[in-house]
Design a protein around this motif. Structure first.
Motif: not given
Length: 682
Positions: A378-396, A398-405
């Protein structure tokens, strides 16, 4: 140059290093034959399943198994049982099948007692070197190479199962490893197989304890290489394999270079790339497991290395962070990534194991049959270590509404991959799978309700926002109560240093209010990382590696700066350790508008944004990628790098003996001290 089917010779490498990265023309690609000539409860499972300890518990190592068998059957019958196991566990048909599967080598683990007689009072059955003879003969006939692996040294290179004997905690010391006897074993093996063309590697030990002083370990490695060469195994024919286990590879190799220089040729370092051992891997998400594979590839590009053991086993945190993927899909993605990464190894790779229980994670034959070790990576997206890894969203995703209430059920996963759960008043993190009974919800405290009613940042609430407070998003800085499914609320027991769950009638605000800290300043979202500070005591909810219970605690150490490094090394204080608080760009404005006097005369308050200046003039900062605290010279000390938010017990100005927490404003990372490392981390 060595002729033959392997086309074996050394390839120079372009890396400018003191240590030569010599590579095999055709790196080893094979499997381990574990459980044959050193019994382990995984690959030798039929033997272990037939016998239990005196307490009725499963047996974990060869030593204990033989003790039980000898007590039950006597030494003669036990030896006969071990003989039958060695006759049938691996046969020539296995070598033929390995060759048919397009592999070119096997790694053969054995205990020293297979080569020479076991020491007095040891239960091992040996010698039985004719089985190594058979393995070498079969390999030669089938066109395979062999790496002979001294897996269990005299006295043990650790007190763990792979040496043949699992010692109770505290009953093994590195001085029990009999180095001289180990060298004698290697000498015997090297002399016996020096002329066998298929023997292209010899490993001098397996997974040595990290309590062995590095100087001592490298001295043994140096002597082992000399022993093997003097016994007749030539530099041009045989690679000597040196293990790096539970140590930083850079530190080991630098030490090796300082001790030996460029004296030894055709050596490589053996690393075992497992992703399921210890809490560091249990806590990794599917995405971070893939990044760890990527990191391994980078390591393999730097040094002469073989991946002596690897598998498809994954830490428990992976399985709750892989979205809707099936188990087979996860294994296939993970397997393909590892195969690609280990192609970077100068000396190849060996899967653990050829034979195992019916388990695709550890049994090569099952994994291969199910197609888990083939296909494109699987090709992995580039990530500079800042913020959330874009791979997280690809493999896991988020639900349609990702905010916690507020009042919305969520699951709180701790650093070792398990989820917070409550049993009566006890709070723990025991299970990696999720169920309704582990649900937790955020509930507003009295002041949070007021804050919500007033609107955020001075803006009036929209019509949608004018609903119940429990529809609001949870924000960093909110004071909350944490309600579990049974109706109890989490609290901190300040005296015992534990988290507890109180029934509603006992759940006072003082006991149950927590301040939410999070990375960044945005509302909490799916996969967000948070820290929970007990408002009344300042204690942080905390999970422990060796205890299932959730605790509430903090620690304190003095900080010092040496160049760019920030550490906590000395119990005494000197001028050179002095640190001062300096206002950030927004703090002078705040101060000049309030209390009298220059900003530098103002008291430091909880919530202030500050810069921390060491006596040498440098400013403390957080290196987000490395997870460390550093000290930057004034010219490089930008606000983004050096601003910290002060958190403290209570709401009064900071005082002598006060306990504070420092949050890096840009990243949300907390300055942190480790019990086993002098460095300050972020």
């Amino acid at each position: 140059v060595r002729s033959g089917s392997a086309g074996f010779h050394f390839l120079p490498n372009s890396f400018a290093m003191v240590l030569r990265r010599e590579a095999l023309a055709v790196p080893w690609k094979g499997v381990n034959l574990g459980g044959w000539l050193l019994l382990e409860n995984g690959p030798s499972y039929p033997l272990f399943e037939d016998h239990l300890s005196e307490e009725g518990e499963p047996i974990k190592c060869e030593w204990d198994l033989l003790k039980v068998m000898q007590a039950k059957f006597g030494k003669k019958e036990t030896a006969a049982i071990i003989h039958r196991h060695r006759e049938t566990h691996i046969t020539k048909a296995d070598f033929q099948r390995i060759k048919e599967l397009d592999m070119n080598a096997v790694r053969l683990p054995f205990g020293y007692w297979v080569v020479m007689a076991p020491s007095t009072n040891e239960p091992y059955v040996g010698p039985a070197i004719d089985y190594i003879d058979r393995a070498v003969d079969w390999a030669e006939e089938c066109g395979l190479q062999v790496v002979l692996d001294l897996h269990g040294c005299p006295g043990g290179e650790s007190g763990e199962i792979p040496t043949g004997r699992l010692c109770p905690e505290g009953q093994w010391n590195w001085r029990q490893w009999r180095f001289k006897k180990s060298l004698e074993t290697l000498d015997l093996v090297a002399r016996r197989y020096k002329s066998r063309r298929c023997v292209t590697g010899i490993a001098v030990c397996n997974e040595p304890s990290n309590t062995v002083p590095l100087q001592t370990l490298c001295r043994y490695y140096d002597q082992a290489v000399d022993t093997i060469r003097h016994a007749g195994m030539k530099v041009s024919d045989v690679t000597v394999v040196l293990q790096i286990f539970q140590r930083d590879e850079n530190e080991v190799i630098q030490k090796w270079e300082r001790m030996t220089g460029d004296r030894h040729r055709n050596i490589c370092f053996d690393v075992h790339c497992y992703h399921c051992m210890e809490n560091v891997f249990h806590g990794k998400t599917m995405a971070s497991q893939m990044r760890a594979v990527e990191d391994n590839a980078e390591m393999l590009r730097k040094y002469p290395m073989v991946v002596g053991e690897w598998s498809l086993a994954l830490g428990c945190g992976t399985w709750s962070t892989c979205g809707a993927m099936t188990e087979q899909e996860v294994y296939k993605i993970f397997g393909a990534a590892q195969v690609k990464a280990y192609e970077e190894a100068s000396h190849g790779r060996f899967f653990w194991n050829w034979t195992e229980a019916s388990d695709a994670e550890w049994n090569y034959q099952i994994a291969q049959k199910q197609g888990l070790l083939s296909g494109p990576a699987l090709p992995l997206p580039n990530w500079d270590g800042v913020g959330e890894d874009p791979l997280e969203e690809i493999l896991h995703p988020s639900p349609p509404d990702a905010y916690i209430r507020y009042a919305e059920p969520v699951y709180l996963r701790v650093f070792h991959g398990r989820y917070v759960d409550v049993d009566g008043s006890q709070v723990a993190a025991r299970w990696s799978d999720k169920d309704k009974w582990q649900e937790v919800s955020f509930w507003p405290s009295a002041n949070t309700l007021s804050k919500l009613a007033a609107g955020r940042e001075g803006c009036p609430l929209t019509k949608r926002e004018q609903g119940a407070a429990n529809e609001q998003e949870v924000q960093p800085g909110d004071v909350v109560r944490l309600r579990v499914r049974g109706g109890r609320f989490l609290a901190a027991d300040g005296q015992k240093g534990t988290a507890v769950a109180l029934p509603p009638r006992a759940a006072t605000a003082t006991a149950t209010e927590f301040i939410v800290h999070a990375r960044g300043a945005m509302a909490l979202k799916h996969r967000g990382i948070i820290f929970l500070e007990h408002r009344a005591t300042g204690q942080m909810l905390d999970a422990d590696e060796e205890d299932e219970a959730i605790s509430a605690r903090w620690s304190h150490k003095d900080v010092d700066v040496d160049g760019s490094q920030v550490a906590a090394r000395w119990p005494d204080k000197g001028k050179w350790q002095e640190v001062s608080f300096w206002p950030s760009a927004n703090s002078p404005t705040k101060h000049s508008a309030g209390r009298e006097g220059a900003a530098k005369e103002e008291e430091v308050q909880p919530g202030d944004v500050v810069r921390l200046r060491a006596r040498c003039g440098r400013f403390l900062a957080a290196d987000g990628q490395k997870g460390t605290a550093v000290a930057l010279p004034a010219r490089a000390a930008t606000a983004a790098a050096t601003e910290f938010i002060v958190h403290a017990h209570g709401a009064t100005p900071l005082k002598h003996r006060g306990i504070i927490f420092l949050e890096h404003r840009a990243t949300g990372q907390m300055l942190d001290a480790d019990e086993e490392d002098e460095a300050i981390s972020a």
